[in-house]
Write an enzyme that holds these catalytic residues in place. Structure first.
Site, PDB file in Angstrom:
ATOM      1  N   ASN A   7       0.871  -1.172   0.000  1.00 47.74           N
ATOM      2  CA  ASN A   7       0.000   0.000   0.000  1.00 47.74           C
ATOM      3  C   ASN A   7       0.910   1.225   0.000  1.00 47.74           C
ATOM      4  O   ASN A   7       1.465   1.594   1.033  1.00 47.74           O
ATOM      5  CB  ASN A   7      -0.887  -0.039   1.254  1.00 47.74           C
ATOM      6  CG  ASN A   7      -1.862   1.113   1.305  1.00 47.74           C
ATOM      7  OD1 ASN A   7      -1.812   2.034   0.480  1.00 47.74           O
ATOM      8  ND2 ASN A   7      -2.764   1.081   2.270  1.00 47.74           N
ATOM      9  N   ARG A  98      -2.734  -2.119  -3.338  1.00 47.97           N
ATOM     10  CA  ARG A  98      -3.928  -1.310  -3.168  1.00 47.97           C
ATOM     11  C   ARG A  98      -3.818  -0.157  -4.162  1.00 47.97           C
ATOM     12  O   ARG A  98      -2.823   0.569  -4.179  1.00 47.97           O
ATOM     13  CB  ARG A  98      -3.977  -0.759  -1.749  1.00 47.97           C
ATOM     14  CG  ARG A  98      -5.070   0.252  -1.606  1.00 47.97           C
ATOM     15  CD  ARG A  98      -5.059   0.881  -0.249  1.00 47.97           C
ATOM     16  NE  ARG A  98      -6.185   1.779  -0.129  1.00 47.97           N
ATOM     17  CZ  ARG A  98      -6.131   2.943   0.486  1.00 47.97           C
ATOM     18  NH1 ARG A  98      -5.015   3.346   1.049  1.00 47.97           N
ATOM     19  NH2 ARG A  98      -7.202   3.704   0.548  1.00 47.97           N
ATOM     20  N   HIS A 188     -12.787   3.200  -0.019  1.00 48.31           N
ATOM     21  CA  HIS A 188     -12.814   2.227   1.095  1.00 48.31           C
ATOM     22  C   HIS A 188     -13.534   0.943   0.685  1.00 48.31           C
ATOM     23  O   HIS A 188     -13.998   0.188   1.541  1.00 48.31           O
ATOM     24  CB  HIS A 188     -13.580   2.781   2.323  1.00 48.31           C
ATOM     25  CG  HIS A 188     -12.802   3.757   3.152  1.00 48.31           C
ATOM     26  ND1 HIS A 188     -13.420   4.711   3.913  1.00 48.31           N
ATOM     27  CD2 HIS A 188     -11.468   3.912   3.348  1.00 48.31           C
ATOM     28  CE1 HIS A 188     -12.500   5.432   4.550  1.00 48.31           C
ATOM     29  NE2 HIS A 188     -11.315   4.965   4.215  1.00 48.31           N
ATOM     30  N   ARG A 249     -10.825  16.077   7.113  1.00 45.75           N
ATOM     31  CA  ARG A 249     -11.679  16.410   5.958  1.00 45.75           C
ATOM     32  C   ARG A 249     -13.078  16.791   6.427  1.00 45.75           C
ATOM     33  O   ARG A 249     -13.619  16.193   7.353  1.00 45.75           O
ATOM     34  CB  ARG A 249     -11.787  15.211   5.010  1.00 45.75           C
ATOM     35  CG  ARG A 249     -10.493  14.900   4.309  1.00 45.75           C
ATOM     36  CD  ARG A 249     -10.674  13.714   3.367  1.00 45.75           C
ATOM     37  NE  ARG A 249      -9.506  12.862   3.422  1.00 45.75           N
ATOM     38  CZ  ARG A 249      -9.515  11.553   3.221  1.00 45.75           C
ATOM     39  NH1 ARG A 249     -10.642  10.933   2.923  1.00 45.75           N
ATOM     40  NH2 ARG A 249      -8.409  10.858   3.283  1.00 45.75           N
ATOM     41  N   GLU A 395      -8.174  -5.216   5.011  1.00 46.23           N
ATOM     42  CA  GLU A 395      -8.071  -4.998   3.565  1.00 46.23           C
ATOM     43  C   GLU A 395      -6.930  -5.811   2.961  1.00 46.23           C
ATOM     44  O   GLU A 395      -7.042  -6.318   1.849  1.00 46.23           O
ATOM     45  CB  GLU A 395      -7.865  -3.504   3.291  1.00 46.23           C
ATOM     46  CG  GLU A 395      -9.097  -2.693   3.670  1.00 46.23           C
ATOM     47  CD  GLU A 395      -8.796  -1.235   3.948  1.00 46.23           C
ATOM     48  OE1 GLU A 395      -8.910  -0.438   3.025  1.00 46.23           O
ATOM     49  OE2 GLU A 395      -8.438  -0.904   5.094  1.00 46.23           O
TER      50      GLU A 395
END
Ligand code: ADP
Length: 414
Positions: A7, A98, A188, A249, A395
């Site tokens: 990743n 990823r 996601h 965010r 993940e």
């Protein structure tokens, strides 16, 4: 097979080595052999490597770029007896990456070819903050391990390819979608897909019986409406900025705010977007930190008003999405929490679910309190009409499995 899962972020490279194959997938007996992180690539980097069951090994060394980071990981894997069961990187059979944005083209994971590389490059303007780094990871592996090493791309957007047009289109002129691909993509996806899969496993439900609202709450947060095992709506949109309030965010805002702030504060539109990305959310409201654990401590210890408001805004926004997605699905069976906050904060789960009794939520406060630190299971009272669960995300495991399935030519369903 031993799969190296990578990743690659802007200045970091996370990795895991996972042993998996058809049998292990069927019997849920995949093995995690090692994991680690190269942080602060581009300068004096911090390298943290750990073989399963062994102590963490942390060192500092200059790491120039992503290629050097991949080399450092492989050098460690190859070093004498670093990872029991692994005789260096020659024992790596494939690499899974990823990749944040797959655009409309990638509706599932794929083996990486030159054509795929070009197509991923083609999505860079959709995800300028993420895809270039993911690509660097792929190219670094190609450079270091050669073009014959099988590599797979697993996209954050792919699970959401089942969104119907009325959920992915914005209320803006249609030609903007046709010409510039402006639509909701969602992110996601690997995490939402994993917890939906895991829920099926734990409850014995079929894919068709799986109707869930999944809440991935971490530094980045998103909600997903899952009907019959498929994503039918999700809170992140064209970019990961939309939806829930996150660490830094803003999540949803009235788009007219952008120009207004730009004029009032003398900023460019790009500066305002950066402000919404990096200085908003929990950090922006509290003025203290983006970190939920620290905010909860601050609220409890000092009663700080803005810490309390930041947490309340976070929980209220999350609850609104739960309600909206129950409507989108037409009634779900459970709400599933995952991500750093979802997995570890009983207080936040309680505050999100409070007031949802009308929908059938009944939290077992004692069980909820105990469900932390990687624990998995229901947190609702027995007989509750709407379930509530905590399922730690993984993940990397899905990336490893998708990669193995692709290399072995096995069927994989989303
Ligand atoms: P990322 O999106 O970067 O993967 P994580 O999923 O690791 O982030 O989530 C990080 C968030 O989880 C941080 O806000 C952190 O404070 C929060 N978190 C971790 N443990 C706890 C805890 N025990 N209580 C509350 N929040 C926690």
């Amino acid at each position: 097979m031993n799969i190296l899962v990578l990743n690659a972020g802007s200045s970091s490279l996370k990795f895991q080595v996972i042993r998996t194959d058809e049998e292990r997938i069927k019997s849920d007996s995949d093995q995690r052999l090692a994991k680690g992180l190269v942080d602060r690539i581009g300068g004096e980097a911090v390298l943290s490597f750990q073989a399963t069951g062994r102590p963490l090994r942390r060192t500092a060394a200059p790491v120039r770029d992503h290629k050097a980071a991949v080399e450092a990981v492989l050098r460690w894997l190859a070093s004498e007896d670093a990872v029991p069961d692994l005789k260096g990187y020659r024992d790596i059979d494939a690499v899974g990456h990823r990749v944040v944005h797959g655009g409309e083209r990638f509706t599932r994971s794929v083996l990486i070819t030159d054509v795929v590389l070009r197509q991923v490059e083609d999505t860079i303007d959709l995800a300028p903050l993420h895809n270039p780094h993911n690509l660097k990871g792929i190219l670094a592996v190609k450079d270091v391990l050669g073009k014959d090493m099988p590599q797979a791309a697993v996209f954050d957007t792919a699970f959401h390819h089942t969104l119907p047009d009325y959920a992915y289109l914005y209320g803006i002129p249609y030609p903007l979608y046709r010409r510039h691909r402006v639509r909701r993509y969602g992110f996601h996806g690997t995490s939402h897909r994993y917890v939906a899969y895991r829920y099926r496993k734990l409850t014995g439900k079929t894919r068709e019986e799986t109707n869930l609202v999944t809440m991935h709450l971490g530094n980045g947060s998103s909600a997903c409406a899952i009907r019959s095992g498929e994503s039918v709506d999700t809170s992140m949109g064209f970019t990961p900025l939309e939806g829930l309030v996150m660490g830094t965010r803003s999540g949803d805002v009235d788009p007219a705010i952008l120009d207004y702030i730009a004029v009032k504060e003398g900023l460019s539109l790009r500066d305002v977007e950066t402000l919404l990305q990096k200085q908003s959310g929990l950090l922006g409201i509290s003025g203290l930190t983006h970190d939920m654990r620290e905010l909860l401590a601050e609220e409890q210890e000092t009663g700080d008003r803005r810490a309390r408001i930041a947490i309340d805004v976070f929980c209220y926004r999350a609850r609104k999405y739960v309600g909206a997605y129950l409507a989108a699905i037409g009634g779900a069976e459970a709400i599933v929490f995952t991500g750093g906050i979802g997995e570890n904060s009983p207080e936040i789960r309680r505050r999100i679910l409070q007031g949802l009794e009308w929908a059938g939520v009944q939290l077992d406060l004692e069980v909820n309190r105990r469900m932390v630190g990687g624990a998995e299971g229901p947190i609702c009272a027995e007989g509750a009409r709407l379930g509530a669960w905590v399922i730690p995300t993984d993940e990397e495991l899905l990336i490893a499995r998708d990669t193995a399935r692709l290399v072995l030519g096995l069927e994989s369903r989303y």
